[in-house]
Design an enzyme around this catalytic site. Sequence first.
Site, PDB file in Angstrom:
ATOM      1  N   LYS A  79       0.847  -1.196   0.000  1.00 10.38           N
ATOM      2  CA  LYS A  79       0.000   0.000   0.000  1.00 10.38           C
ATOM      3  C   LYS A  79       0.878   1.239   0.000  1.00 10.38           C
ATOM      4  CE  LYS A  79      -3.964   2.003   2.507  1.00 10.38           C
ATOM      5  NZ  LYS A  79      -4.880   1.838   3.666  1.00 10.38           N
ATOM      6  N   SER A 154      -9.692   1.913   2.815  1.00  6.36           N
ATOM      7  CA  SER A 154      -8.830   2.625   1.887  1.00  6.36           C
ATOM      8  C   SER A 154      -7.805   1.733   1.188  1.00  6.36           C
ATOM      9  CB  SER A 154      -8.074   3.729   2.651  1.00  6.36           C
ATOM     10  OG  SER A 154      -7.235   3.170   3.659  1.00  6.36           O
ATOM     11  N   SER A 178     -10.024  -0.399   7.018  1.00  4.55           N
ATOM     12  CA  SER A 178      -9.447  -0.235   5.690  1.00  4.55           C
ATOM     13  C   SER A 178      -8.734  -1.449   5.128  1.00  4.55           C
ATOM     14  CB  SER A 178      -8.479   0.956   5.681  1.00  4.55           C
ATOM     15  OG  SER A 178      -9.183   2.159   5.811  1.00  4.55           O
TER      16      SER A 178
END
Length: 489
Positions: A79, A154, A178
Amino acid sequence: MKLYEKPAHILHNMLEKKEITAVELAKDLLARIDAVERDIGAYLTITRDEALAAAETVDQKIAAGEKIAFLEGIPGAIKDNICTKGIRTTCASKILEHFVPPYDATVMQKIYKESPVILGKLNMDEFAMGGSTEHSAYHPTHNPWDLARVPGGSSGGSAAAVASGTAIWALGSDTGGSIRQPASFCGVVGLKPTYGRVSRYGLIAYASSLDQIGTITRDVTDCAHILNVIARHDAMDSTSSKADVPDFTQSLRAKVEGLRIGLPKEYFVKGIDAEVERVVRAAIKKYEEMGAEVVDISLPHTDYAISTYYIIAPAEAATNLERYDGVSYGERVDGEDLVQMMTNTRDEKFGEEVKRRILIGNYALSAGYYDAYYLKALKVRTLIQQDYIEAFQKVDVIMAPTAPTPAFRIGEMAEDPLQMYLQDVCTVPLNLAGLPGISIPCGKSEGGLPIGLQIIGKPLDEATLIRTAYTYEQAQGGVNEMAKLGGND
């Protein structure tokens, strides 16, 4: 089954047996990226040359007869809010568009010791603020099961990459769901460890008392192995836990007889999609058939979790993002004086959702409102933590839906941020309490969209979560039977 569909532990065995080479595997994943990335949009940066070079090094080691680590030669991705030395790290924000960290996050230091093949950095909601990966400053990510739908957020890029076969494993971060919510939307396994179990050093901060790095994988076995790699005390993170870390692979046992499962009535209320409730209750029924005991419990302050979270998280975000002023950190937009320069920088380089949360946070922390909002939210957070403490005196784990609905359509909630925030209703209480949670695929909607079962554990008891999740996965024939790729081949 194609190589890009296989979990890491299967590929690790194939590498050890010399059935495949690391270069062949890396090229297979890169070809998969070439085939579907234009439609999925999971990546922000692809490190093609570095990945092939790393794979060649692993093949040389194998040819020399040396033993390889679990992740050695296995393609994965990170990420884009986790610092990677020499690789652009943007947080999906224009304000960090050209930021190349001079150091690795602690989790990356641990990961690199395993010599994996890193394919690149993954898309996300800007500064991890969002639940759909529509709030990236660069492009939205699409759900591999239905390209018209969101992958969650996210960590939407992380979940979409694993689900679409453009990464075998991924790291994400979880501040209010997330990791777990996108894992649910994309039909993969997502683990949020206990707060402090994995170092946050090098994770670009959103809300420091809530953020936690975790894993997204194709099955529970991979999850256990990667958690073994990244979980440890870190002197660079003052919130890092000093508790002993067990070998989580020892929990890969299909056994739940006598396990007490708490079923909180507050998680099955009006607003939960009927199909989600049906599928999740069927999964819990399966646990009963395997010998577990279901106990009805109450977490009475759950109703206040969303309100509490959306005061605490924006307040911490406002403080953390104050440093991005065009002087200390981040890109700069010129102005006639210092104040105008900072104003222009933040106005042009921050996205709308980030601005919204900064404004909420500053308001909650402002004179005259601090006690009414922020201080009260901290007190309610304590009540939420106490609810879990009392519940875990009666049960071993708690089960609930991961998300109240299957993946929704891109743009469906774009004009209604409050509705988007309510998507976090099942996940944010864990972050407020610092508890570990895992989402595993437990079925599909009538439209063929994945649905996730969330399993919540006691602090630092990821081992029980892994055993519980693994038992269900094996009973259903393994995650690859549960979560076959959507129609993107």
